[in-house]
Scaffold this motif. Structure first.
Motif, PDB file in Angstrom:
ATOM      1  N   GLU A  44     -11.150   2.009   5.184  1.00 35.04           N
ATOM      2  CA  GLU A  44     -11.032   1.452   3.739  1.00 35.04           C
ATOM      3  C   GLU A  44     -11.034   0.659   2.732  1.00 35.04           C
ATOM      4  O   GLU A  44     -11.662  -0.551   3.484  1.00 35.04           O
ATOM      5  CB  GLU A  44      -8.624   0.516   3.447  1.00 35.04           C
ATOM      6  CG  GLU A  44      -7.766   1.661   4.520  1.00 35.04           C
ATOM      7  CD  GLU A  44      -7.993   2.947   3.335  1.00 35.04           C
ATOM      8  OE1 GLU A  44      -7.989   3.108   2.380  1.00 35.04           O
ATOM      9  OE2 GLU A  44      -6.994   4.540   4.239  1.00 35.04           O
ATOM     10  N   GLU A  71       0.889   3.993  -2.876  1.00 36.13           N
ATOM     11  CA  GLU A  71       0.636   5.123  -2.085  1.00 36.13           C
ATOM     12  C   GLU A  71       1.473   6.241  -3.079  1.00 36.13           C
ATOM     13  O   GLU A  71       1.225   7.504  -3.862  1.00 36.13           O
ATOM     14  CB  GLU A  71       0.078   5.369  -1.061  1.00 36.13           C
ATOM     15  CG  GLU A  71      -1.421   4.878  -0.375  1.00 36.13           C
ATOM     16  CD  GLU A  71      -1.033   5.495   0.739  1.00 36.13           C
ATOM     17  OE1 GLU A  71       0.052   5.579   1.660  1.00 36.13           O
ATOM     18  OE2 GLU A  71      -2.234   5.277   1.088  1.00 36.13           O
ATOM     19  N   LYS A  85       1.187  -1.042  -0.284  1.00 35.09           N
ATOM     20  CA  LYS A  85       0.035   0.061  -0.177  1.00 35.09           C
ATOM     21  C   LYS A  85       0.640   1.337   0.228  1.00 35.09           C
ATOM     22  O   LYS A  85       0.551   2.283  -0.885  1.00 35.09           O
ATOM     23  CB  LYS A  85      -1.023   0.575   1.007  1.00 35.09           C
ATOM     24  CG  LYS A  85      -2.002   1.199   1.397  1.00 35.09           C
ATOM     25  CD  LYS A  85      -2.763   1.618   2.109  1.00 35.09           C
ATOM     26  CE  LYS A  85      -3.471   2.454   2.643  1.00 35.09           C
ATOM     27  NZ  LYS A  85      -4.381   2.670   3.961  1.00 35.09           N
ATOM     28  N   ASP A 120     -13.018   5.725   9.885  1.00 38.11           N
ATOM     29  CA  ASP A 120     -12.749   5.385   8.577  1.00 38.11           C
ATOM     30  C   ASP A 120     -11.992   4.168   7.926  1.00 38.11           C
ATOM     31  O   ASP A 120     -10.973   3.610   9.061  1.00 38.11           O
ATOM     32  CB  ASP A 120     -11.899   6.375   8.105  1.00 38.11           C
ATOM     33  CG  ASP A 120     -10.260   7.365   8.837  1.00 38.11           C
ATOM     34  OD1 ASP A 120      -9.685   6.624   9.173  1.00 38.11           O
ATOM     35  OD2 ASP A 120     -10.382   8.385   9.119  1.00 38.11           O
ATOM     36  N   GLU A 168      -7.786   1.138  -3.279  1.00 40.45           N
ATOM     37  CA  GLU A 168      -8.735   2.224  -2.516  1.00 40.45           C
ATOM     38  C   GLU A 168      -8.842   3.213  -1.976  1.00 40.45           C
ATOM     39  O   GLU A 168      -8.167   4.011  -2.396  1.00 40.45           O
ATOM     40  CB  GLU A 168      -8.209   0.611  -0.710  1.00 40.45           C
ATOM     41  CG  GLU A 168      -7.662  -0.203  -1.257  1.00 40.45           C
ATOM     42  CD  GLU A 168      -7.616  -1.229  -0.029  1.00 40.45           C
ATOM     43  OE1 GLU A 168      -7.544  -2.650   0.801  1.00 40.45           O
ATOM     44  OE2 GLU A 168      -6.184  -0.542   0.346  1.00 40.45           O
ATOM     45  N   ILE A 169      -9.598   3.796  -1.391  1.00 40.23           N
ATOM     46  CA  ILE A 169     -10.072   4.323  -0.662  1.00 40.23           C
ATOM     47  C   ILE A 169     -10.161   4.773   0.801  1.00 40.23           C
ATOM     48  O   ILE A 169     -11.245   3.876   1.418  1.00 40.23           O
ATOM     49  CB  ILE A 169     -10.653   5.137  -1.742  1.00 40.23           C
ATOM     50  CG1 ILE A 169     -12.274   4.630  -1.580  1.00 40.23           C
ATOM     51  CG2 ILE A 169     -10.969   6.011  -2.823  1.00 40.23           C
ATOM     52  CD1 ILE A 169     -13.684   5.322  -2.114  1.00 40.23           C
ATOM     53  N   THR A 170      -9.955   5.532   1.353  1.00 38.72           N
ATOM     54  CA  THR A 170     -10.580   5.991   2.218  1.00 38.72           C
ATOM     55  C   THR A 170     -11.813   6.374   3.187  1.00 38.72           C
ATOM     56  O   THR A 170     -12.164   7.449   2.277  1.00 38.72           O
ATOM     57  CB  THR A 170      -9.350   7.025   3.444  1.00 38.72           C
ATOM     58  OG1 THR A 170      -8.031   5.884   3.397  1.00 38.72           O
ATOM     59  CG2 THR A 170     -10.024   7.037   4.786  1.00 38.72           C
TER      60      THR A 170
END
Length: 873
Positions: free
Chosen positions: A828, A716, A712, A826, A812-814
């Protein structure tokens, strides 16, 4: 490698390396696409200022970028070296202009080289060199052969101190020469002109082709050309066979003419003046001759005139109207005569009020005549005369014609066409298209310029100097005093020559050419700057032209650019060029402004107080103690707010100066100099230095990353890298937004600093990408850091990186989870999840389960890609 960034240790080293490698030379034989990057060449004053640094840095970034993108690049430099400033400076210092000029060129060349610009110095030219002005003279003869160069008597601006003709642009609002400060006079002199008006329509129409130019520059050029459609009308002089011609865009006002005005210089002025008025008219003409064109036409100055005693017939009414002369009418514009219609022209209205001349309204607004039957019949003609339209100012809008004979009742557009048609049928007028643009006066009565290559023969008239006798060199054995006109007129051994055609004793032309001539074609010479046999090889110049990116000041938006376009079209028509326009894209950079203080109670130079003499906390005039106004103004000696480039470079280095120039403001905006921001860029380069050198000394593995197996943090970071590549590339290619491009480099630097994968090949990719993209902006530090990464070639030979669209898409998004609008957690989730899936992921969250236990979910709000909000009771 030193752990601290020290610009002085690396900049000279890399400039020498680039020279040895020949990196900046223009490729002679290359199948790569071409890119011609050009800054407007400077006048060699001897000292660079920050405006120069900004101009040339902008072009340099573009040139370096294009080379890394796979283009063959031409990035040349030269000197706009002729002209009055050099001559006057030489007179003041008692040295020949050539010596003074070449000393300045040598000094400024060294300063430019200190900036590390990627310039091909083998293309260097100077307009004062015989090797250059030989071809300037040859081009003049091309104009002569095409019938586009001629000599005639003309009213000109005459500087009585500098003893030369000066352009309108060299006269200030008070009618004084901006060079000498002398009150400019008007004189009739025999002068040389180029027929730019023959190309007025094409120059106007081809503005539509210039899609890469700022709209305001194109508008300025269109307004300068000033196309208008109107009527050419002739007014017979009472008691004579003469007729006075006028041009008007408002023929619909013809019935409101109450006087006619001639320019004082008009040849018919003396003819129509009655004996009783001759003395007064002569005195007025003499007085007007002392005024500049700007003074005579300034909107805020009262218009002055005097009657000649003569009269003309209005050809439409048959009535007599008086002939005046006035200072606001110029012989060079239009026909040198205008019809006075005070009811429908603001200037004429003011003039008529001052001199008590009739004001006859012949156009009214539709509302004012809505209740009248204005049909132009015999029954209604008398009625229209009773209409009283009383305004306290001129009515200048289109409207309905009144008191206009058979045209009464027509609207203005229809009346214009009908009146012109009637004038054509009666043979006293016709339709005419006219331009504000005047033919280009190129004569100068001074020494330091390219001699006009013609000989005046008593038998043959004007004879061009044969090509084989070019250049007509400026003689060196002259005495320069700055008084009494050109010293060339006193040099008999140079002036007196045999006629090339018949051998009769003849005389050279002693006027030299306006320096705008030199700058109107220099960009055509650069692709073949060393050619001794031709002005340029058309094959080479046509291969490189047009210029892909031209960079320079907005002050050249009209004349220089217009003249360059004119030259290009003429040389095209002479078979030398195969294109219509010289510059594809134009960037007009803003001014560099420095902090200064102004005392509003003082005038002139005394009002400016340099910032180093002022207490910033309580700014007061050190002489009077009066409060001062703090402001930014264009850097100049008189304002005491200049910043010397060499001072900045010695303290922070070239790369920092470049980075500040590029980051502080968009290129087309004015830039406010702030040393705190300079220090900010210096700190940024230090951070990049530490970031790269720490990585280079850490011994990290640099194997290629397997994209299918990234963590991850790696994903990013890779997204940050390719986002930066996309953003920087778009900023540089689309709008040259260098400031936002530098911001993107800062973001990438921060992402690398914060990365949790410093041992990853992705981190290595990020370091390398940052250094490569830094190279056009800060070329010295980039090459040094590139070498520290183990590379042996120059970074400026690298290929500009391209971004991977797939890297920009997050896996993926938060997802933010809210309970009754308050953030509680929050999580993922997959980036492609739809609304139902997002709600499912949120419901399954352990933390959400705790919050909603024992409660009822009334509503679920899902914002895709952002949040899920549970409304519970």
């Amino acid at each position: 490698m030193d752990s601290r960034y020290n610009p002085a240790d690396i900049e000279e080293k890399w400039q020498q390396t680039w020279a040895e490698l020949g990196l900046d030379k223009t490729p002679a034989n290359s199948h790569k696409p071409k890119f011609y990057a050009l800054s407007m060449f400077p006048y060699p004053s001897g000292s660079l200022h920050m405006g120069h640094v900004r101009n040339y840095t902008i072009t340099d970034v573009i040139a370096r970028l294009k080379r890394m993108q796979g283009y063959k690049v031409l990035h040349p430099m030269g000197w706009d070296a002729f002209g009055l400033p050099a001559e006057n400076a030489a007179i003041d210092r008692g040295v020949p202009p050539a010596k003074w000029t070449y000393q300045n060129i040598a000094q400024m060349r060294q300063q430019l080289q200190r900036l590390g610009l990627a310039i091909d110095w083998e293309t260097e030219l100077a307009t004062c060199s015989p090797d250059y002005y030989k071809w300037t003279q040859w081009i003049f003869l091309q104009f002569w052969q095409a019938g586009l160069a001629y000599q005639k008597e003309a009213a000109v601006n005459w500087d009585p101190i500098d003893q030369t003709v000066i352009a309108n642009e060299q006269v200030d609002n008070e009618g004084r020469s901006w060079r000498s400060g002398a009150k400019v006079e008007r004189k009739l002199l025999r002068q040389w002109f180029l027929k730019i008006t023959d190309y007025a329509e094409e120059l106007l129409n081809d503005l539509d082709k210039l899609t890469g130019w700022p709209e305001r520059v194109k508008l300025m050029q269109a307004n300068w050309i000033g196309k208008s459609t109107g009527a050419y009308l002739e007014f017979p002089v009472v008691g004579m066979d003469e007729k006075i011609a006028v041009y008007t865009t408002r023929p619909d006002t013809i019935y409101g003419v109450s006087y006619l005005v001639l320019a004082p210089e008009h040849p018919l002025t003396q003819v129509v003046t009655t004996p009783e008025q001759k003395t007064a008219v002569a005195a007025f003409i003499q007085e007007v001759s002392q005024q500049s064109e700007l003074e005579r036409t300034a909107e805020d100055k009262p218009k002055r005139g005097i009657p000649t005693g003569g009269k003309v017939f209005n050809p439409f009414t048959g009535e007599e109207v008086p002939i005046w002369i006035a200072d606001y009418v110029l012989y060079e514009y239009g026909t040198g005569a205008v019809m006075g219609v005070p009811a429908h022209d603001v200037r004429d209205f003011k003039f008529a009020r001052v001199y008590n001349l009739p004001i006859e309204f012949v156009i009214a607004s539709p509302e004012d005549v809505a209740d009248f039957d204005l049909t132009p019949t015999s029954e209604t003609e008398e009625i229209t005369k009773l209409i009283k339209i009383e305004y306290n100012e001129a009515y200048t809008e289109p409207g309905i014609l009144i008191n206009s004979g058979s045209f009464t009742g027509m609207n203005s557009p229809d009346a214009k066409a009908a009146i012109i048609k009637y004038a054509e049928e009666q043979n006293f007028g016709k339709l005419r298209i006219q331009y504000r643009l005047r033919d280009w006066l190129i004569s100068r009565q001074r020494y330091w310029g390219a001699p006009i290559p013609v000989i005046h023969c008593p038998n043959c008239g004007i004879v061009p100097v044969p090509d084989e006798d070019l250049p007509v060199k400026l003689p060196e054995e002259v005495e320069l005093t700055g008084r009494g006109g050109s010293p060339l007129t006193q040099l008999e051994s140079w002036v007196n020559v045999p006629c090339p055609t018949c051998g009769t004793p003849a005389k050279r032309e002693t006027d030299t050419m306006d320096t705008f001539i030199d700058s109107s074609w220099y960009f055509l010479r650069y692709p073949d700057a060393q050619n001794e046999q031709q002005v340029f090889d058309p094959a080479k110049t046509n291969d490189w032209m047009p210029v892909d990116q031209y960079v320079g000041g907005i002050e050249h938006a009209i004349l220089h650019l217009l003249y360059s376009r004119f030259f290009t079209k003429v040389l095209r028509d002479r078979g030398l060029l195969n294109f219509d326009e010289p510059f594809q894209r134009l960037l007009t950079q803003g001014m560099v402004q420095g902090l200064t203080y102004m005392n509003p109670n003082k005038g002139g130079k005394d009002k400016w107080v340099p910032s180093n003499l002022v207490n910033a906390a309580d700014p007061r005039d050190p002489q009077t103690g009066e409060p001062l106004q703090r402001l930014y103004a264009t850097m100049s000696k008189s304002k005491g707010n200049g910043v010397a480039p060499e001072d900045v470079i010695s303290k922070y280095g070239v790369d920092t100066a470049r980075m500040f120039i590029l980051f502080k403001a968009p290129p087309e905006k004015d830039l406010e100099w702030d040393e705190a921001d300079v220090e900010g860029q210096f700190r940024f380069l230090n951070r990049v230095w530490r970031l790269v050198t720490d990585y280079a000394t850490a011994g990290v593995s640099r194997k290629k990353a397997q994209l299918s197996d990234l963590s991850k943090p790696e994903k990013e970071l890779r997204r940050a890298i390719h986002t930066a590549i996309q953003a920087v590339t778009e900023d540089l290619e689309d709008e040259y937004q260098f400031n936002t491009a530098v911001s993107e480099l800062m973001k990438l630097s921060n992402a690398l600093t914060d990365a949790d994968c410093k041992n990853s090949p992705i981190y290595a990719e990020g370091i390398q990408t940052l250094v490569i993209m830094l190279a056009p902006f800060a070329p010295h530090i980039a090459d040094e850091l590139w070498q520290s990464l183990g590379n042996t070639n120059s970074i400026h030979t690298q290929t500009w990186p391209s971004f991977d669209p797939a890297a920009l898409v997050a896996d993926e998004i938060t997802l933010i989870i809210q309970i009754n609008g308050k953030k509680r957690a929050d999580i993922e989730v997959p980036a492609q999840a739809d609304k139902a899936e997002l709600e499912k992921y949120a419901r399954e969250s352990e933390l959400v389960q705790r919050y909603i236990e024992g409660k009822e979910i009334k509503k679920v709000i899902v914002v895709p890609g952002r949040l899920v909000n549970f409304v519970v009771v």
